[in-house]
Enzyme design. Structure first.
Site, PDB file in Angstrom:
ATOM      1  N   CYS A  98       0.813  -1.219   0.000  1.00  0.00           N
ATOM      2  CA  CYS A  98       0.000   0.000   0.000  1.00  0.00           C
ATOM      3  C   CYS A  98       0.848   1.271   0.000  1.00  0.00           C
ATOM      4  CB  CYS A  98      -0.889   0.041   1.242  1.00  0.00           C
ATOM      5  SG  CYS A  98      -1.885  -1.412   1.544  1.00  0.00           S
ATOM      6  N   HIS A 116      -5.759   1.099   5.475  1.00  0.00           N
ATOM      7  CA  HIS A 116      -6.372   0.346   4.376  1.00  0.00           C
ATOM      8  C   HIS A 116      -6.997  -0.913   4.936  1.00  0.00           C
ATOM      9  CE1 HIS A 116      -7.223  -1.643   0.690  1.00  0.00           C
ATOM     10  NE2 HIS A 116      -6.202  -2.476   0.733  1.00  0.00           N
ATOM     11  N   HIS A 118      -9.788  -4.379   4.287  1.00  0.00           N
ATOM     12  CA  HIS A 118     -10.503  -5.256   3.373  1.00  0.00           C
ATOM     13  C   HIS A 118     -11.870  -5.599   3.963  1.00  0.00           C
ATOM     14  CE1 HIS A 118      -6.742  -6.937   1.057  1.00  0.00           C
ATOM     15  NE2 HIS A 118      -6.868  -5.639   0.976  1.00  0.00           N
ATOM     16  N   GLU A 140     -26.264   9.703  11.943  1.00  0.00           N
ATOM     17  CA  GLU A 140     -25.505  10.364  13.004  1.00  0.00           C
ATOM     18  C   GLU A 140     -24.000  10.152  12.871  1.00  0.00           C
ATOM     19  OE1 GLU A 140     -25.154  12.663  16.600  1.00  0.00           O
ATOM     20  OE2 GLU A 140     -26.709  12.436  15.074  1.00  0.00           O
ATOM     21  N   HIS A 196     -12.577  -4.787  -3.325  1.00  0.00           N
ATOM     22  CA  HIS A 196     -11.268  -4.815  -2.675  1.00  0.00           C
ATOM     23  C   HIS A 196     -11.335  -4.285  -1.242  1.00  0.00           C
ATOM     24  CE1 HIS A 196      -6.682  -3.823  -3.130  1.00  0.00           C
ATOM     25  NE2 HIS A 196      -7.012  -3.954  -1.856  1.00  0.00           N
TER      26      HIS A 196
END
Length: 235
Positions: A98, A116, A118, A140, A196
């Site tokens: 990443c 990140h 999944h 909210e 993804h």
């Protein structure tokens, strides 16, 4: 590529040191189902240093000694090809795939942390929202998300808009389309990747974590509303 192994950069008794925080957060994310199967990742930027979790490892078993440290900013053309490191683990590990996408959050949003996941909620949202954006209003938890991920908090009356980009076989190849989406949607606090997961950033790890949690809640409730035939955006 630098082969630095300065362990002093990751050994600290301070529980809030990035090298201690990243393993703790990864264990928490694993229990949420966000980083199972070695997927997902997190980085924390403090000043001129970026701390990044390794790639392709059991995220719930990461140790401080497994953390990579990179200088910020990176000399060109890094961090997208030959990266410069301040510290690499002694084990044969690879920095998170990443990394180029994390750098988007630094360069385009001046973020201090990027996460990140999944998450299945994120993936389902990208399947039910077939267009270029995920939208939801009058919830909210929208108030826990910030404009551009680093600005002021959104209002209950605001419509949350998050861009969705198409997945690629290799994580690094998402860099350009993610950057394009961030430029096209400057108020978005994250970017969804179809089939993804999602990238979310904040000014620091606390805000990145809070926004990731709020967005995951909104993905989940949005999917449930969509499946129940309820509108997710009210006029």
């Amino acid at each position: 590529m630098s082969q630095a192994t300065d362990d002093s950069l990751v050994i600290s008794s301070d529980p809030l040191h990035p090298a201690n925080l990243i393993p703790e957060l990864c264990r928490s994310f694993y229990n949420l189902g966000w980083v199972t199967g070695t997927g997902g990742g997190i980085c924390i930027r403090t000043g001129d240093k970026v701390f990044i979790a390794p790639s392709g490892v059991q995220k719930e078993r990461i140790e401080p000694s497994h953390i990579f440290v990179l200088p910020f900013p990176q000399p060109e053309p890094s961090p997208h090809t030959d990266r410069v490191f301040l510290r690499r683990p002694a084990l044969n590990l690879k920095e998170s795939a990443c990394t180029p996408l994390f750098w988007n959050s630094f360069d385009l949003r001046d973020a201090g942390s990027c996460i990140h996941t999944h998450s299945q909620h994120a993936v389902m949202a990208t399947l039910l929202w077939t267009g270029p954006v995920f939208t939801i209003s009058h919830q909210e938890m929208i108030k826990g998300v910030r404009v551009a991920g680093t600005g002021h908090a959104l209002s209950y009356l605001d419509t949350l808009v998050l861009p969705i980009i198409e997945n690629t076989p290799n994580e690094e190849d998402l860099k350009d389309s993610m950057a394009e989406a961030m430029t096209k949607y400057p108020d978005a606090a994250g970017v969804l990747v179809r089939r993804h997961g999602v990238y979310v950033w904040g000014t620091d790890w606390e805000k990145a974590k809070t926004q990731t949690e709020c967005l995951d809640y909104l993905f989940e409730i949005g999917v449930k509303m969509k499946l129940a035939g309820l509108p997710t955006v009210l006029n």
